[in-house]
Design a protein around this motif. Structure first.
Motif, mmCIF file in Angstrom:
data_model
loop_
_atom_site.group_PDB
_atom_site.id
_atom_site.type_symbol
_atom_site.label_atom_id
_atom_site.label_comp_id
_atom_site.label_asym_id
_atom_site.label_seq_id
_atom_site.Cartn_x
_atom_site.Cartn_y
_atom_site.Cartn_z
ATOM 1 N N UNK A 240 114.941 -11.020 6.396
ATOM 2 C CA UNK A 240 114.559 -9.629 6.162
ATOM 3 C C UNK A 240 115.457 -9.081 5.075
ATOM 4 N N UNK A 241 114.857 -8.344 4.127
ATOM 5 C CA UNK A 241 115.701 -7.658 3.154
ATOM 6 C C UNK A 241 115.640 -6.161 3.421
ATOM 7 N N UNK A 242 116.728 -5.480 3.108
ATOM 8 C CA UNK A 242 116.867 -4.047 3.340
ATOM 9 C C UNK A 242 117.124 -3.364 2.009
ATOM 10 N N UNK A 243 116.437 -2.276 1.766
ATOM 11 C CA UNK A 243 116.695 -1.462 0.585
ATOM 12 C C UNK A 243 117.119 -0.089 1.068
ATOM 13 N N UNK A 244 118.316 0.317 0.675
ATOM 14 C CA UNK A 244 118.853 1.625 1.037
ATOM 15 C C UNK A 244 118.625 2.585 -0.122
ATOM 16 N N UNK B 123 115.928 6.306 5.416
ATOM 17 C CA UNK B 123 116.422 6.014 4.075
ATOM 18 C C UNK B 123 116.507 4.509 3.789
ATOM 19 N N UNK B 124 116.057 3.681 4.738
ATOM 20 C CA UNK B 124 116.110 2.231 4.559
ATOM 21 C C UNK B 124 114.695 1.662 4.631
ATOM 22 N N UNK B 125 114.344 0.887 3.621
ATOM 23 C CA UNK B 125 113.064 0.162 3.662
ATOM 24 C C UNK B 125 113.379 -1.242 4.153
ATOM 25 N N UNK B 126 112.659 -1.677 5.157
ATOM 26 C CA UNK B 126 112.885 -2.986 5.767
ATOM 27 C C UNK B 126 111.673 -3.856 5.465
ATOM 28 N N UNK C 130 120.811 5.661 -7.178
ATOM 29 C CA UNK C 130 120.639 4.217 -7.146
ATOM 30 C C UNK C 130 120.117 3.738 -5.798
ATOM 31 N N UNK C 131 119.357 2.656 -5.828
ATOM 32 C CA UNK C 131 118.963 1.998 -4.582
ATOM 33 C C UNK C 131 119.764 0.706 -4.486
ATOM 34 N N UNK C 132 119.980 0.253 -3.262
ATOM 35 C CA UNK C 132 120.750 -0.959 -3.031
ATOM 36 C C UNK C 132 119.920 -1.860 -2.130
ATOM 37 N N UNK C 133 119.745 -3.108 -2.546
ATOM 38 C CA UNK C 133 118.968 -4.066 -1.757
ATOM 39 C C UNK C 133 119.874 -5.213 -1.333
ATOM 40 N N UNK C 134 119.804 -5.551 -0.063
ATOM 41 C CA UNK C 134 120.533 -6.700 0.489
ATOM 42 C C UNK C 134 119.557 -7.518 1.309
ATOM 43 N N UNK C 135 119.914 -8.777 1.533
ATOM 44 C CA UNK C 135 119.048 -9.614 2.358
ATOM 45 C C UNK C 135 119.906 -10.615 3.110
ATOM 46 N N UNK C 136 119.225 -11.539 3.795
ATOM 47 C CA UNK C 136 119.943 -12.564 4.546
ATOM 48 C C UNK C 136 120.047 -12.274 6.027
ATOM 49 N N UNK C 137 119.285 -11.297 6.508
ATOM 50 C CA UNK C 137 119.316 -11.001 7.935
ATOM 51 C C UNK C 137 118.074 -11.644 8.570
ATOM 52 N N UNK C 138 118.243 -12.319 9.697
ATOM 53 C CA UNK C 138 117.074 -12.937 10.347
ATOM 54 C C UNK C 138 116.028 -11.873 10.713
#
Length: 137
Positions: free
Chosen positions: A55-59, A45-48, A65-73
């Motif tokens: 790296x950004x992650x989309x859940x 369920x997570x696109x990396x 709704x989808x949720x996108x976060x980033x800031x991970x090495x």
């Protein structure tokens, strides 16, 4: 397992602080006060997506709704991908084990059903022979 943005990533990226947790087959992404949950059910369920540095992650949670976060090495992004692959491989192995148990149980039930008919058949054959034997006297 738990991941979040690096200090540099949370300070320089738009989303700020967030936490991704993997508990069994449950994925929980907390962004600020918002908590998003998804279940790993045969698909990730997570696109990396790895960028140049981050790296950004989309859940894709159980809601629409989808949720996108980033800031991970990037190196941590690969660790997250590996963790999800491990969970999906374990799910596949468990599904195969359950299918095999079900097949064996089904086979055993069919055998028991067939075996249960034998005593009745045996009694009828024995009575027939007794009847023939008594009739021939």
């Amino acid at each position: 397992m738990e991941w979040g943005p690096s200090t540099w990533g949370s300070g320089s990226r738009a989303r700020g602080s967030w936490t991704l947790r993997l508990r069994g087959d449950l994925v929980e992404l907390t962004v600020g006060w918002d908590r998003h949950i998804a279940r790993i059910a045969g698909a990730n369920p997570v696109r990396i997506h790895q960028g140049v540095f981050w790296t950004d992650l989309t859940l894709f949670p159980d809601t629409l709704d989808t949720v996108t976060v980033d800031g991970i090495p990037n190196r941590h992004g690969q660790a997250i991908a590996d963790a999800f692959q491990t969970v999906m491989a374990e799910q596949k192995k468990e599904a195969a084990r359950r299918a095999e148990e079900e097949r064996k149980l089904s086979r055993r039930l069919r055998f028991d059903a067939a075996y249960a008919l034998i005593p009745d058949w045996h009694l009828r054959v024995r009575n027939s022979f007794r009847g023939l034997h008594a009739h021939s006297r």
